[in-house]
Design an enzyme around this catalytic site. Structure first.
Site, PDB file in Angstrom:
ATOM      1  N   ASN A 151     -29.310  -7.346  14.719  1.00 54.14           N
ATOM      2  CA  ASN A 151     -29.816  -7.649  13.367  1.00 54.14           C
ATOM      3  C   ASN A 151     -31.156  -8.378  13.359  1.00 54.14           C
ATOM      4  OD1 ASN A 151     -28.419  -9.866  14.393  1.00 54.14           O
ATOM      5  ND2 ASN A 151     -27.755 -10.576  12.390  1.00 54.14           N
ATOM      6  N   GLY A 226     -23.304 -12.478  18.345  1.00 55.10           N
ATOM      7  CA  GLY A 226     -22.665 -11.217  17.978  1.00 55.10           C
ATOM      8  C   GLY A 226     -21.344 -11.487  17.296  1.00 55.10           C
ATOM      9  N   GLU A 248     -23.106 -17.789  19.117  1.00 49.78           N
ATOM     10  CA  GLU A 248     -23.372 -17.754  17.680  1.00 49.78           C
ATOM     11  C   GLU A 248     -22.665 -16.527  17.136  1.00 49.78           C
ATOM     12  OE1 GLU A 248     -24.491 -19.963  15.809  1.00 49.78           O
ATOM     13  OE2 GLU A 248     -25.304 -21.290  17.349  1.00 49.78           O
ATOM     14  N   CYS A 282     -26.060 -13.405   9.909  1.00 51.94           N
ATOM     15  CA  CYS A 282     -24.894 -14.279  10.063  1.00 51.94           C
ATOM     16  C   CYS A 282     -24.943 -15.413   9.040  1.00 51.94           C
ATOM     17  CB  CYS A 282     -24.777 -14.797  11.480  1.00 51.94           C
ATOM     18  SG  CYS A 282     -26.294 -15.496  12.105  1.00 51.94           S
ATOM     19  N   GLU A 462     -28.988 -23.759  19.150  1.00 55.37           N
ATOM     20  CA  GLU A 462     -30.156 -22.958  19.482  1.00 55.37           C
ATOM     21  C   GLU A 462     -31.344 -23.477  18.683  1.00 55.37           C
ATOM     22  OE1 GLU A 462     -29.450 -18.800  20.733  1.00 55.37           O
ATOM     23  OE2 GLU A 462     -28.198 -18.773  18.949  1.00 55.37           O
TER      24      GLU A 462
HETATM   25  P1  NDP Z   1     -20.624  -7.185  19.422  1.00 60.66           P
HETATM   26  O1  NDP Z   1     -20.185  -8.564  19.252  1.00 60.66           O
HETATM   27  O2  NDP Z   1     -19.615  -6.171  19.766  1.00 60.66           O
HETATM   28  O3  NDP Z   1     -21.718  -7.357  20.517  1.00 60.66           O
HETATM   29  C1  NDP Z   1     -22.152  -6.343  21.240  1.00 60.66           C
HETATM   30  C2  NDP Z   1     -22.844  -6.864  22.490  1.00 60.66           C
HETATM   31  O4  NDP Z   1     -21.960  -7.623  23.305  1.00 60.66           O
HETATM   32  C3  NDP Z   1     -23.280  -5.678  23.257  1.00 60.66           C
HETATM   33  O5  NDP Z   1     -24.579  -5.920  23.754  1.00 60.66           O
HETATM   34  C4  NDP Z   1     -22.254  -5.560  24.355  1.00 60.66           C
HETATM   35  O6  NDP Z   1     -22.819  -5.004  25.514  1.00 60.66           O
HETATM   36  C5  NDP Z   1     -21.847  -6.984  24.575  1.00 60.66           C
HETATM   37  N1  NDP Z   1     -20.475  -7.093  25.017  1.00 60.66           N
HETATM   38  C6  NDP Z   1     -19.394  -6.386  24.618  1.00 60.66           C
HETATM   39  N2  NDP Z   1     -18.287  -6.799  25.269  1.00 60.66           N
HETATM   40  C7  NDP Z   1     -18.681  -7.792  26.072  1.00 60.66           C
HETATM   41  C8  NDP Z   1     -18.000  -8.642  26.979  1.00 60.66           C
HETATM   42  N3  NDP Z   1     -16.678  -8.552  27.163  1.00 60.66           N
HETATM   43  N4  NDP Z   1     -18.712  -9.546  27.637  1.00 60.66           N
HETATM   44  C9  NDP Z   1     -20.039  -9.660  27.422  1.00 60.66           C
HETATM   45  N5  NDP Z   1     -20.738  -8.896  26.593  1.00 60.66           N
HETATM   46  C10 NDP Z   1     -20.064  -7.965  25.925  1.00 60.66           C
HETATM   47  O7  NDP Z   1     -21.494  -6.750  18.188  1.00 60.66           O
HETATM   48  P2  NDP Z   1     -21.804  -5.372  17.475  1.00 60.66           P
HETATM   49  O8  NDP Z   1     -23.248  -5.139  17.657  1.00 60.66           O
HETATM   50  O9  NDP Z   1     -20.890  -4.268  17.857  1.00 60.66           O
HETATM   51  O10 NDP Z   1     -21.499  -5.803  15.973  1.00 60.66           O
HETATM   52  C11 NDP Z   1     -20.178  -5.900  15.523  1.00 60.66           C
HETATM   53  C12 NDP Z   1     -20.044  -6.958  14.451  1.00 60.66           C
HETATM   54  O11 NDP Z   1     -20.474  -8.219  14.952  1.00 60.66           O
HETATM   55  C13 NDP Z   1     -20.911  -6.754  13.237  1.00 60.66           C
HETATM   56  O12 NDP Z   1     -20.363  -5.842  12.371  1.00 60.66           O
HETATM   57  C14 NDP Z   1     -20.976  -8.164  12.684  1.00 60.66           C
HETATM   58  O13 NDP Z   1     -19.820  -8.439  11.938  1.00 60.66           O
HETATM   59  C15 NDP Z   1     -21.004  -9.008  13.925  1.00 60.66           C
HETATM   60  N6  NDP Z   1     -22.366  -9.397  14.287  1.00 60.66           N
HETATM   61  C16 NDP Z   1     -22.729 -10.684  14.084  1.00 60.66           C
HETATM   62  C17 NDP Z   1     -24.030 -11.067  14.348  1.00 60.66           C
HETATM   63  C18 NDP Z   1     -24.487 -12.446  14.135  1.00 60.66           C
HETATM   64  O14 NDP Z   1     -25.682 -12.667  13.944  1.00 60.66           O
HETATM   65  N7  NDP Z   1     -23.618 -13.432  14.192  1.00 60.66           N
HETATM   66  C19 NDP Z   1     -25.029 -10.128  14.823  1.00 60.66           C
HETATM   67  C20 NDP Z   1     -24.525  -8.812  15.034  1.00 60.66           C
HETATM   68  C21 NDP Z   1     -23.227  -8.482  14.782  1.00 60.66           C
HETATM   69  P3  NDP Z   1     -21.965  -4.025  26.468  1.00 60.66           P
HETATM   70  O15 NDP Z   1     -21.199  -3.126  25.546  1.00 60.66           O
HETATM   71  O16 NDP Z   1     -22.948  -3.336  27.317  1.00 60.66           O
HETATM   72  O17 NDP Z   1     -21.059  -4.916  27.231  1.00 60.66           O
END
Ligand code: NDP
Length: 481
Positions: A151, A226, A248, A282, A462
């Protein structure tokens, strides 16, 4: 080979397996932004090895000289701001003015942390013993991992990498697979500015790379932004290895509107915080908690403003709200709105996907206002991460505050009021890391600490000077003279 590559040991290279993934424009599925390496644990191992080899020399460089590299990168980014903002709109969907704002903010982040090189202060502490000199020193951790979301595809990679780098760490960055291009541009610029090979490594991918960084024995800290679910897994893995973690995650951010507020201004504040960046922040406001005596007047104003918003491709002029990040996400947003309606909420505006004409090529959701939302509804408790504002009536300030705190998240919170007493009580009693008075819950500055409480955040803050605390370890030195 993919259009864009991983950066490992100063070399741009494909993944070990040669596998790739596509990134498409969320405003137009037919527009391929580029292909990127689909990285595995082997790519991560190579990146960590490169970082480990490069880190001692980088840490030995005087910190202000490290700052010079980051200052130079800031100037390069500023010169390319418009081109990178356009790429951001193509890969993430936010409107061009929003993308320009994010790039401008990233220039500021780079300048701020470049300057921190001259301010990595320790302290001198008086000893209780004769002729003992005590002081504290900051030391880097070594290799740190940064896992970033889609985002804010350049600001978050910058606000994690730059405090890590200025502190003398080497970084392995894993950008989101949903918006990987801007992080690549940031890395290109840092390399061009003179960052030594291996000090910053970028590994793209989805499914394996993130977990492999977290699990790697030589990675001493992880900073993650995330989802709450992934954040929990990251924290567990870091706990098992006893390495630092900074998370975060989500928010369910409230804006309280008291009866004494300027209602027009309050509606604009909620509009900005709920629908800016398509609600995909977020810090977005997803609950407007409004004193019952003004809930109707406030809702009317908010609905009128929401209906007047222009939804469309972010590169077009005059667009207020861009697309959701992908089809699955847009579908999830309208499904959650439909579930709220079934549970008794009233859809006052929006609530549907928009598919007419050019909008059919992308993943657009109408700015949505829900009325009569009650605290038990899922929409009042869970993050939606879309352009949805839920209006909840409250009896008075105390009831509004209780509703605001009645969620497991605690990132950002706003109050709209003319009462100094209520504003100060709110600041003291709201369970949130970011507190706003007569300002949108989203829209934070780089030179001050950022983070939340409860399930929103874990670990040190952060941004601002506090970010350095996460990326350094303190040594306490006792010297008898
Ligand atoms: P995710 O939380 O699923 O994050 C994805 C990232 O985490 C990818 O880069 C992935 O890389 C990595 N990841 C996944 N599993 C693991 C693990 N076990 N250990 C370490 N890294 C891991 O976010 P999404 O992008 O799929 O978004 C899903 C939801 O998250 C959104 O709909 C929203 O609700 C929320 N979100 C919140 C944000 C915020 O600012 N707080 C920002 C974005 C999303 P890889 O698959 O290669 O492991």
């Amino acid at each position: 080979m993919s259009d864009y590559l991983n950066l490992i040991a100063g070399q741009w290279q494909p993944s070990v397996t040669g596998r790739t993934f596509e990134n498409r424009n969320p405003a137009d599925e037919g527009d391929l932004v580029g292909t990127f390496p689909q990285s595995s644990a082997d790519d991560v191992a190579a990146a960590v090895a490169a970082a480990k080899a490069a880190q001692p020399a980088w840490a030995a460089m005087p910190a202000p000289k490290r700052g010079d590299v980051i200052f130079k990168a800031a100037n390069l980014l500023e010169a390319r701001a418009d081109a990178i903002a356009r790429e951001m709109t193509r890969e993430e969907g936010k409107t061009l003015p929003e993308a320009r704002g994010e790039v401008g903010r990233t220039v500021n982040i780079l300048r701020y942390y470049g300057g921190e090189g001259a301010r990595l202060f320790g302290r001198v502490i008086p000893s209780e013993r004769d002729r003992v000199f005590m002081h504290t020193l900051r030391s880097p951790l070594g290799v740190v991992g940064a896992i970033t979301p889609w985002n804010f595809p350049i600001a978050i990679p910058a606000w994690k990498s730059c405090p890590a780098l200025i502190s003398g760490n080497a970084v392995v960055l894993k950008p989101s697979e949903l918006a990987p291009l801007c992080a690549t541009r940031l890395a290109e610029i840092l390399v061009e500015a003179g960052l030594p090979a291996g000090v910053l490594n970028v590994v793209h991918g989805s499914g394996e790379a993130g977990g492999a960084i977290v699990a790697h024995e030589h990675v001493r800290a992880i900073s993650f932004t995330g989802s709450e679910a992934t954040g929990g897994k990251v924290a567990e893995a870091c706990g098992r290895r006893k390495v630092r973690v900074q998370l975060e995650m989500g928010g369910k951010n409230p804006t309280i509107v008291l009866a004494d507020a300027d209602l027009d201004e309050a509606a604009s504040i909620v509009l900005n915080a709920a629908f800016g960046s398509t609600g995909q922040r977020c810090t977005a406001t997803s609950r407007a908690i409004v004193e019952r005596s003004v809930v109707e007047a406030f809702s009317e104003k908010l609905v009128a403003k929401a209906r007047a918003m222009k939804v469309g491709p972010g590169l077009d002029a005059g667009i207020d709200v861009g697309p959701s990040i992908n089809a699955a996400h847009a579908d999830r947003v309208v499904t959650e709105v439909a579930a709220a309606a079934s549970a008794g909420a009233t859809v006052l505006a929006g609530g549907t996907r928009l598919t007419e004409g050019v909008l059919g090529k992308g993943h657009f959701v109408a700015p949505t206002v829900l009325g009569n939302v009650t605290p038990q509804m899922t929409i009042a408790q869970e993050e939606v991460f879309g352009p949805v504002a839920a209006v909840m009536p409250a009896d008075d300030f105390e009831h509004a505050l209780a509703l605001a705190n009645d969620v497991r998240f605690g990132l950002s919170a706003t109050i709209c009021t003319r009462s100094l007493s209520h504003a100060l009580q709110f600041a003291q009693r709201i369970e949130a890391g970011l507190v706003m008075v007569n300002l949108p819950s989203a829209g934070v500055e780089y030179q001050v600490a950022f983070g939340g409480s409860k399930a929103s955040s874990l670990g040190p803050r952060e941004q601002g000077p506090e970010a350095i605390d996460f990326y350094t370890t303190l040594k306490t030195v006792y010297m008898k003279y």
